[in-house]
Write a protein that holds these residues in place. Sequence first.
Motif, PDB file in Angstrom:
ATOM      1  N   PRO A 355       0.805  -1.228   0.000  1.00 21.37           N
ATOM      2  CA  PRO A 355       0.000   0.000   0.000  1.00 21.37           C
ATOM      3  C   PRO A 355       0.837   1.276   0.000  1.00 21.37           C
ATOM      4  O   PRO A 355       0.410   2.286  -0.574  1.00 21.37           O
ATOM      5  N   ALA A 356       2.032   1.220   0.588  1.00 25.25           N
ATOM      6  CA  ALA A 356       2.885   2.425   0.618  1.00 25.25           C
ATOM      7  C   ALA A 356       3.254   2.832  -0.809  1.00 25.25           C
ATOM      8  O   ALA A 356       3.163   4.014  -1.176  1.00 25.25           O
ATOM      9  N   LEU A 357       3.643   1.841  -1.617  1.00 23.16           N
ATOM     10  CA  LEU A 357       4.014   2.142  -3.010  1.00 23.16           C
ATOM     11  C   LEU A 357       2.806   2.695  -3.769  1.00 23.16           C
ATOM     12  O   LEU A 357       2.898   3.704  -4.469  1.00 23.16           O
ATOM     13  N   ILE A 358       1.653   2.050  -3.597  1.00 20.17           N
ATOM     14  CA  ILE A 358       0.459   2.466  -4.359  1.00 20.17           C
ATOM     15  C   ILE A 358       0.062   3.901  -3.977  1.00 20.17           C
ATOM     16  O   ILE A 358      -0.238   4.732  -4.844  1.00 20.17           O
ATOM     17  N   GLU A 359       0.096   4.179  -2.683  1.00 19.60           N
ATOM     18  CA  GLU A 359      -0.299   5.526  -2.227  1.00 19.60           C
ATOM     19  C   GLU A 359       0.653   6.582  -2.793  1.00 19.60           C
ATOM     20  O   GLU A 359       0.225   7.656  -3.227  1.00 19.60           O
ATOM     21  N   ALA A 360       1.954   6.259  -2.792  1.00 15.49           N
ATOM     22  CA  ALA A 360       2.944   7.219  -3.302  1.00 15.49           C
ATOM     23  C   ALA A 360       2.697   7.494  -4.789  1.00 15.49           C
ATOM     24  O   ALA A 360       2.697   8.648  -5.229  1.00 15.49           O
ATOM     25  N   VAL A 361       2.449   6.435  -5.558  1.00  9.87           N
ATOM     26  CA  VAL A 361       2.245   6.605  -7.003  1.00  9.87           C
ATOM     27  C   VAL A 361       0.952   7.397  -7.269  1.00  9.87           C
ATOM     28  O   VAL A 361       0.929   8.316  -8.089  1.00  9.87           O
ATOM     29  N   LEU A 362      -0.104   7.062  -6.517  1.00 11.51           N
ATOM     30  CA  LEU A 362      -1.377   7.776  -6.708  1.00 11.51           C
ATOM     31  C   LEU A 362      -1.224   9.266  -6.395  1.00 11.51           C
ATOM     32  O   LEU A 362      -1.820  10.115  -7.064  1.00 11.51           O
ATOM     33  N   GLU A 364       1.424  11.036  -6.712  1.00 11.41           N
ATOM     34  CA  GLU A 364       2.320  11.733  -7.656  1.00 11.41           C
ATOM     35  C   GLU A 364       1.687  11.987  -9.007  1.00 11.41           C
ATOM     36  O   GLU A 364       2.092  12.891  -9.717  1.00 11.41           O
ATOM     37  N   ILE A 365       0.707  11.153  -9.384  1.00 10.58           N
ATOM     38  CA  ILE A 365       0.164  11.262 -10.750  1.00 10.58           C
ATOM     39  C   ILE A 365      -1.252  11.835 -10.707  1.00 10.58           C
ATOM     40  O   ILE A 365      -2.176  11.194 -10.214  1.00 10.58           O
ATOM     41  N   ASP A 389      10.449   4.156 -10.206  1.00 10.86           N
ATOM     42  CA  ASP A 389      11.260   5.187  -9.538  1.00 10.86           C
ATOM     43  C   ASP A 389      11.172   5.030  -8.028  1.00 10.86           C
ATOM     44  O   ASP A 389      12.165   5.114  -7.316  1.00 10.86           O
ATOM     45  N   TRP A 390       9.963   4.811  -7.547  1.00  3.94           N
ATOM     46  CA  TRP A 390       9.752   4.649  -6.092  1.00  3.94           C
ATOM     47  C   TRP A 390      10.568   3.468  -5.577  1.00  3.94           C
ATOM     48  O   TRP A 390      11.220   3.554  -4.540  1.00  3.94           O
ATOM     49  N   LEU A 391      10.541   2.369  -6.338  1.00  2.00           N
ATOM     50  CA  LEU A 391      11.275   1.163  -5.918  1.00  2.00           C
ATOM     51  C   LEU A 391      12.781   1.428  -5.882  1.00  2.00           C
ATOM     52  O   LEU A 391      13.471   0.991  -4.967  1.00  2.00           O
ATOM     53  N   ARG A 392      13.279   2.175  -6.882  1.00  2.00           N
ATOM     54  CA  ARG A 392      14.717   2.469  -6.900  1.00  2.00           C
ATOM     55  C   ARG A 392      15.096   3.338  -5.711  1.00  2.00           C
ATOM     56  O   ARG A 392      16.159   3.168  -5.117  1.00  2.00           O
ATOM     57  N   ARG A 393      14.198   4.253  -5.331  1.00  2.00           N
ATOM     58  CA  ARG A 393      14.486   5.093  -4.155  1.00  2.00           C
ATOM     59  C   ARG A 393      14.385   4.274  -2.879  1.00  2.00           C
ATOM     60  O   ARG A 393      15.146   4.449  -1.938  1.00  2.00           O
ATOM     61  N   ALA A 394      13.423   3.324  -2.834  1.00  2.00           N
ATOM     62  CA  ALA A 394      13.172   2.569  -1.596  1.00  2.00           C
ATOM     63  C   ALA A 394      14.207   1.489  -1.367  1.00  2.00           C
ATOM     64  O   ALA A 394      14.510   1.148  -0.230  1.00  2.00           O
TER      65      ALA A 394
END
Length: 403
Positions: A355-362, A364-365, A389-394
């Motif tokens: 959910p953290a990844l999904i929330e971040a992407v939502l 941002e776009i 991008d989020w995964l590379r940062r995380a």
Amino acid sequence: MAPHKQRLTILGSTGSVGVSTLDVVARHRDKFEVVTLTARSRTDVLFRQCLEFKPRMAVVLESAAASELQRQVSQAGLNCEVRCGVEALEEAASLPGVDTVMAAIVGIAGLRPTLAAARAGKKVLLANKESLVTAGAVLMDAVRVSGATLLPIDSEHNAIFQALPRGYAAPGASGVRRILLTASGGPFRSATPRQLEQVTPDEACAHPNWAMGRKISVDSATMMNKGLEVIEAHWLFDASPDCIEVVIHPESVVHSLVEYIDGSVMAQLGNPDMRTPIAFALGFPERIAAGVEYLDLARVGALHFERPDTQRFPCLRLAYEALAAGGTAPTVLNAANEVAVAQFLAGALGFQQIPALIEAVLSEIPSRPVSSLGDVLAADGIARECAGDWLRRARPRRQAAAS
Ligand code: NAD
Ligand code: MG
């Protein structure tokens, strides 16, 4: 003259829903004829299905798998054309000699062939919920324009379809007040937040009531599956988000309910076995046997219901928010979820980071309007890039935390 058999294309025939569909078909050889079977890459299973059901065409995604299948098919002397690629999947879904298409590919990968079936005016049996989540407006439009029949296979939506007076009716019309979607709560319904941190892919895929593919099993464990189903119900039944309520029901016996303005609540019950909704849709408008064990209520004993906890399972909240935002937001939600689930299944992402990844992407776009398949595919691509991008940062953070 022999009665006309329903001629079928089964998209995703090697998966959980695909195999259940063929199980029902095998019980009614007099009613159904399999014209096309398709799979991503499991040629061993697909070949065995070709031997048993003798389709005229078999489609796989990649050319290496097609060569392998072609070799097996030729050796066995089968009269079956082997094709590969997305265009071949679309063709299989829209062949003039096909009446009914079971859309059982997993993920947005199922969208183009499902849409092709809808545009060709087929009877579409929709298991691939992601195609409605990502392209609801486009798909429902195609159904209206072509006059296709869209029948839900997802057990909840199939239940609602059965509990509505004439199948499709908007809340408000026909006295419908609310749609109640049941959710089992998945394998971690009672887990603490700390326990959720430690969840492994195999634990997430061990669903208490349903045997399903790995992606939908993880979705059930995060409750994103129910979130996707809220969006699916919105499109299928023309229901606004505030008319769709989720209720946890651990036994998975009541598959969903429809509440009417006079206080009546209609439900559909049965053992949790996908062959029931599949047989309902295959036979529609008639009823055919599904091979399922009949429900023994006394043995079930008690049925329980509770409210969902969106604190521990934020994916459900995120799906409602994406639905309220509209436009491309559900497409973005779905893409981020597909990336997150694949990473989790590969052991590269924690369960709670989904959910953290999904929330971040939502966040941002920004949502954009959707008027074509191109809009949907573009949003899907942007969301996947953003998730990458989020995964590379995380990742460096995860590695530092692990060392
Ligand atoms: P699964 O993973 O068991 O099977 C997926 C099928 O799609 C396989 O045949 C696979 O070869 C094919 N496939 C996968 N990726 C593909 C690609 N890129 N291109 C072409 N084909 C591809 O999945 P499943 O559990 O059968 O679920 C299928 C769909 O039905 C999903 O959308 C799921 O949400 C929905 N659904 C499943 C269940 C269930 O009980 N399994 C219940 C309700 C809804
Ligand atoms: Mg379901």
